[in-house]
Scaffold this motif. Structure first.
Motif, PDB file in Angstrom:
ATOM      1  N   LEU A 180      33.863  38.351  46.170  1.00 36.36           N
ATOM      2  CA  LEU A 180      33.702  38.400  47.624  1.00 36.36           C
ATOM      3  C   LEU A 180      34.718  37.459  48.246  1.00 36.36           C
ATOM      4  CD1 LEU A 180      32.020  39.114  50.224  1.00 36.36           C
ATOM      5  CD2 LEU A 180      30.566  37.155  49.658  1.00 36.36           C
ATOM      6  N   LEU A 181      35.529  37.988  49.146  1.00 39.32           N
ATOM      7  CA  LEU A 181      36.484  37.156  49.886  1.00 39.32           C
ATOM      8  C   LEU A 181      36.274  37.412  51.365  1.00 39.32           C
ATOM      9  CD1 LEU A 181      38.114  38.129  47.114  1.00 39.32           C
ATOM     10  CD2 LEU A 181      39.995  36.905  48.211  1.00 39.32           C
ATOM     11  N   ALA A 182      36.329  36.353  52.167  1.00 36.94           N
ATOM     12  CA  ALA A 182      36.188  36.505  53.612  1.00 36.94           C
ATOM     13  C   ALA A 182      37.069  35.487  54.317  1.00 36.94           C
ATOM     14  CB  ALA A 182      34.736  36.314  54.032  1.00 36.94           C
ATOM     15  N   ASP A 183      37.539  35.881  55.497  1.00 39.66           N
ATOM     16  CA  ASP A 183      38.253  34.930  56.350  1.00 39.66           C
ATOM     17  C   ASP A 183      37.254  34.381  57.350  1.00 39.66           C
ATOM     18  OD1 ASP A 183      39.730  33.488  58.116  1.00 39.66           O
ATOM     19  OD2 ASP A 183      41.213  35.050  58.541  1.00 39.66           O
ATOM     20  N   VAL A 184      36.726  33.177  57.059  1.00 40.25           N
ATOM     21  CA  VAL A 184      35.686  32.617  57.929  1.00 40.25           C
ATOM     22  C   VAL A 184      36.266  31.885  59.133  1.00 40.25           C
ATOM     23  CG1 VAL A 184      33.840  32.551  56.219  1.00 40.25           C
ATOM     24  CG2 VAL A 184      35.437  30.626  56.359  1.00 40.25           C
ATOM     25  N   SER A 185      37.601  31.864  59.236  1.00 39.26           N
ATOM     26  CA  SER A 185      38.219  31.277  60.435  1.00 39.26           C
ATOM     27  C   SER A 185      38.317  32.327  61.544  1.00 39.26           C
ATOM     28  CB  SER A 185      39.620  30.748  60.110  1.00 39.26           C
ATOM     29  OG  SER A 185      40.543  31.810  59.940  1.00 39.26           O
ATOM     30  N   ASP A 197      35.081  37.389  63.508  1.00 36.63           N
ATOM     31  CA  ASP A 197      34.267  38.441  62.861  1.00 36.63           C
ATOM     32  C   ASP A 197      33.893  38.117  61.419  1.00 36.63           C
ATOM     33  OD1 ASP A 197      34.380  39.988  65.071  1.00 36.63           O
ATOM     34  OD2 ASP A 197      35.876  41.401  64.300  1.00 36.63           O
ATOM     35  N   LYS A 198      34.530  37.095  60.846  1.00 35.12           N
ATOM     36  CA  LYS A 198      34.350  36.805  59.415  1.00 35.12           C
ATOM     37  C   LYS A 198      34.499  38.069  58.547  1.00 35.12           C
ATOM     38  CE  LYS A 198      31.447  32.753  60.220  1.00 35.12           C
ATOM     39  NZ  LYS A 198      30.239  32.017  59.847  1.00 35.12           N
ATOM     40  N   PRO A 199      35.642  38.739  58.663  1.00 29.73           N
ATOM     41  CA  PRO A 199      35.841  39.974  57.892  1.00 29.73           C
ATOM     42  C   PRO A 199      35.901  39.675  56.396  1.00 29.73           C
ATOM     43  CG  PRO A 199      37.907  39.280  58.896  1.00 29.73           C
ATOM     44  CD  PRO A 199      36.842  38.358  59.434  1.00 29.73           C
ATOM     45  N   ALA A 200      35.328  40.593  55.613  1.00 28.02           N
ATOM     46  CA  ALA A 200      35.181  40.359  54.177  1.00 28.02           C
ATOM     47  C   ALA A 200      35.531  41.594  53.377  1.00 28.02           C
ATOM     48  CB  ALA A 200      33.739  39.945  53.875  1.00 28.02           C
ATOM     49  N   LEU A 201      35.826  41.382  52.102  1.00 29.56           N
ATOM     50  CA  LEU A 201      36.008  42.497  51.175  1.00 29.56           C
ATOM     51  C   LEU A 201      35.335  42.159  49.857  1.00 29.56           C
ATOM     52  CD1 LEU A 201      38.349  41.699  48.857  1.00 29.56           C
ATOM     53  CD2 LEU A 201      39.871  42.040  50.804  1.00 29.56           C
ATOM     54  N   LEU A 202      34.976  43.207  49.126  1.00 28.98           N
ATOM     55  CA  LEU A 202      34.427  43.063  47.780  1.00 28.98           C
ATOM     56  C   LEU A 202      35.380  43.749  46.813  1.00 28.98           C
ATOM     57  CD1 LEU A 202      30.632  43.932  48.238  1.00 28.98           C
ATOM     58  CD2 LEU A 202      31.529  41.729  47.436  1.00 28.98           C
ATOM     59  N   ILE A 203      35.639  43.100  45.690  1.00 25.97           N
ATOM     60  CA  ILE A 203      36.422  43.714  44.624  1.00 25.97           C
ATOM     61  C   ILE A 203      35.480  44.016  43.459  1.00 25.97           C
ATOM     62  CG2 ILE A 203      38.325  43.373  42.967  1.00 25.97           C
ATOM     63  CD1 ILE A 203      39.600  41.459  45.000  1.00 25.97           C
ATOM     64  N   ASP A 204      35.524  45.248  42.982  1.00 24.11           N
ATOM     65  CA  ASP A 204      34.733  45.691  41.832  1.00 24.11           C
ATOM     66  C   ASP A 204      33.227  45.432  41.961  1.00 24.11           C
ATOM     67  OD1 ASP A 204      36.941  46.811  40.540  1.00 24.11           O
ATOM     68  OD2 ASP A 204      37.428  44.989  39.441  1.00 24.11           O
ATOM     69  N   PRO A 205      32.639  45.934  43.049  1.00 21.31           N
ATOM     70  CA  PRO A 205      31.177  45.842  43.160  1.00 21.31           C
ATOM     71  C   PRO A 205      30.506  46.803  42.165  1.00 21.31           C
ATOM     72  CG  PRO A 205      32.039  47.189  44.948  1.00 21.31           C
ATOM     73  CD  PRO A 205      33.242  46.627  44.210  1.00 21.31           C
ATOM     74  N   ILE A 218      34.404  44.832  55.291  1.00 27.14           N
ATOM     75  CA  ILE A 218      35.367  45.844  55.748  1.00 27.14           C
ATOM     76  C   ILE A 218      35.755  46.771  54.589  1.00 27.14           C
ATOM     77  CG2 ILE A 218      37.617  46.214  56.858  1.00 27.14           C
ATOM     78  CD1 ILE A 218      35.816  44.546  58.624  1.00 27.14           C
ATOM     79  N   TYR A 219      36.098  46.175  53.447  1.00 29.96           N
ATOM     80  CA  TYR A 219      36.590  46.966  52.320  1.00 29.96           C
ATOM     81  C   TYR A 219      35.740  46.755  51.064  1.00 29.96           C
ATOM     82  CZ  TYR A 219      40.854  47.265  55.140  1.00 29.96           C
ATOM     83  OH  TYR A 219      41.761  47.483  56.144  1.00 29.96           O
ATOM     84  N   ALA A 220      35.523  47.834  50.324  1.00 28.49           N
ATOM     85  CA  ALA A 220      34.903  47.785  48.994  1.00 28.49           C
ATOM     86  C   ALA A 220      35.949  48.380  48.050  1.00 28.49           C
ATOM     87  CB  ALA A 220      33.615  48.592  48.974  1.00 28.49           C
ATOM     88  N   MET A 221      36.573  47.504  47.274  1.00 27.37           N
ATOM     89  CA  MET A 221      37.769  47.873  46.519  1.00 27.37           C
ATOM     90  C   MET A 221      37.492  47.931  45.020  1.00 27.37           C
ATOM     91  SD  MET A 221      40.116  45.130  48.640  1.00 27.37           S
ATOM     92  CE  MET A 221      41.627  45.589  47.829  1.00 27.37           C
ATOM     93  N   ASN A 222      38.244  48.762  44.330  1.00 25.05           N
ATOM     94  CA  ASN A 222      38.201  48.750  42.874  1.00 25.05           C
ATOM     95  C   ASN A 222      39.597  48.481  42.315  1.00 25.05           C
ATOM     96  OD1 ASN A 222      35.536  49.289  41.587  1.00 25.05           O
ATOM     97  ND2 ASN A 222      35.525  50.976  43.047  1.00 25.05           N
ATOM     98  N   THR A 223      39.625  47.754  41.202  1.00 21.96           N
ATOM     99  CA  THR A 223      40.894  47.553  40.501  1.00 21.96           C
ATOM    100  C   THR A 223      41.274  48.797  39.699  1.00 21.96           C
ATOM    101  OG1 THR A 223      39.663  46.548  38.665  1.00 21.96           O
ATOM    102  CG2 THR A 223      40.676  45.041  40.275  1.00 21.96           C
ATOM    103  N   HIS A 224      40.260  49.587  39.316  1.00 22.98           N
ATOM    104  CA  HIS A 224      40.516  50.821  38.566  1.00 22.98           C
ATOM    105  C   HIS A 224      39.225  51.619  38.439  1.00 22.98           C
ATOM    106  CE1 HIS A 224      39.026  48.044  35.468  1.00 22.98           C
ATOM    107  NE2 HIS A 224      38.823  49.059  34.647  1.00 22.98           N
ATOM    108  N   VAL A 225      39.332  52.816  37.886  1.00 25.42           N
ATOM    109  CA  VAL A 225      38.151  53.632  37.612  1.00 25.42           C
ATOM    110  C   VAL A 225      37.491  53.055  36.356  1.00 25.42           C
ATOM    111  CG1 VAL A 225      37.346  55.928  36.908  1.00 25.42           C
ATOM    112  CG2 VAL A 225      39.126  55.708  38.665  1.00 25.42           C
TER     113      VAL A 225
END
Ligand SMILES: [Fe+2]
Ligand SMILES: [Fe+2]
Lengths: 252, 252
Positions: free
Chosen positions: B26-31, B34-42, B62-69
């Motif tokens: 989980l990464l977010a820009d808390v500055s 909106d504190k927009p965030a993304l998840l990698i490989d949920p 905002i984004y739910a991302m994958n590194t691969h299938v």
């Protein structure tokens, strides 16, 4: 993973032991020529993994510390001492356990220029302590609190064994941990849901038990209906002697 | 736990799913207001945990991302989209998978003032990418590389399924990951021994496979004798459609 602990001199690693869901912490001052290091809450089963990492990183392990006498796993401190003579085991005097070095409230444990201060946080056990990095600007910022089982992420340790007291745990957390800066990172001894780190501010706001008033907290703790701790009869006697029941110094 | 990633604007959490030993980030820009965030490989099984945390921290996913299938677990991206409409799923174009947004080498994915750059790192699968935080001084320092299964801590992903190629994996890692600054933090998609983070320098020195020359690496990879991936026949078809086989948009 930490949110933002930064220090050019601190090398920090959180390590996980799956069976007991225990976190072991490695801290080292890599700005010091010896790269002195300490481990908090090592587990007997993962001692070889921990030593391999310490060796690869070129660190010199000085202290193997416990936050308390664990009831759910056997500590790795004794095994570490047999594999790396010179390592000193550390625990609170109040634990009643054997160790090379005993600590109490206000004591400092140093590796190079980094130190941990000791705070008494009884309640889960009578001898629980929390190790907290120093507040000075040359210490890692934000501060880090190794809370053992006093504060878990969105939880806390049980208080029905080992001299536990829900009244005392509530007081300990509110006076010794929740008084730290809100951005202080909370690194617990366990997590069962895959969380790794929290902050004082986050637990003050979202801990489902410790945000309540003391009477409600005590009621919650007395109604947990937890099973008898599976490992307690093996782990506690072992951990009272650093996890090495067959040490010649032990009176059986 | 990270050794030293510091940025006053980055909120970062590494989360673990025990069954498949998967790390979600989980990464977010808390500055940003909106504190927009993304998840990698949920992971599908831990979507509720992740959403609870996002909600408690007041973040906007905002984004739910994958590194691969993935072949070992079902992605949480589809489930996240049904529970939080507006979330966009992200994967590489080269994966051949469905998603709302496709990325390729050199693309940037931004949340507030923080961004990830996309590097193609095929070899474990044909469509693997590594997401790397930006190099500018206003981005988190040291840099962070989310390597999926390209580089694991002291290991790497298998190359015998999903368009895998040990030759290609070796090239990918050496050209796209080991060229990053040595203090770049490596955050893999999995770990099976309780490690959480490594660095580029550490893997360049201690990775038992990737430190070898290419021919030795290829020999190691072709002699692993691994079992057929348990979950592959369920997970891969599901993950090609964001983990939601019953989406109306899917052609069965
Ligand atoms: Fe405990
Ligand atoms: Fe994979």
């Amino acid at each position: 993973g930490s949110s933002s602990s930064f220090s050019s001199k601190l090398l920090f690693r959180q390590l996980f032991e799956k069976e007991s869901s225990t976190y072991t912490y490695l801290l080292a001052d890599v700005s010091h020529p010896d790269k002195p290091a300490l481990l908090i809450d090592p587990v007997d089963k993962t001692v070889d993994r921990d030593l391999k990492l310490i060796n690869e990183l070129g660190l010199k392990l000085i202290y193997a510390m416990n936050t308390h006498v664990h009831a759910d796993h056997v500590t790795g401190t004794g095994l570490l001492k047999t594999k790396l003579p010179g390592v000193k085991s550390v625990i609170s005097k109040a634990s009643g356990s054997k160790a090379d070095m005993f600590v109490g409230p206000g004591d400092k444990v140093s590796i190079g220029d980094i130190y941990l201060e000791v705070r008494a946080t009884p309640g889960h056990t009578a001898g629980c302590v929390t190790y907290v990095t120093g507040e000075e600007a040359d210490q890692p910022q934000p501060r880090m609190a190794f809370t053992g089982d006093a504060v878990l992420i969105r939880g806390c340790g049980r208080t029905d064994f080992q001299g536990g007291s829900s009244d005392q745990l509530y007081e300990s957390v509110h006076s010794q941990i929740f008084t730290l800066p809100k951005d202080t990172l909370i690194y617990p001894a366990h997590d069962y849901k895959g969380y790794e780190v929290s902050t004082v501010g986050e637990e003050m706001q979202h801990n489902p038990r410790l945000t309540k008033d003391k009477e409600t907290f005590k009621t919650i703790m007395s109604n947990l209906n937890l099973a008898y701790p599976k490992m307690i009869d093996v782990a506690v006697p072992a951990n009272m002697v650093c996890g090495l029941q067959d040490l010649p110094s032990q009176a059986n």
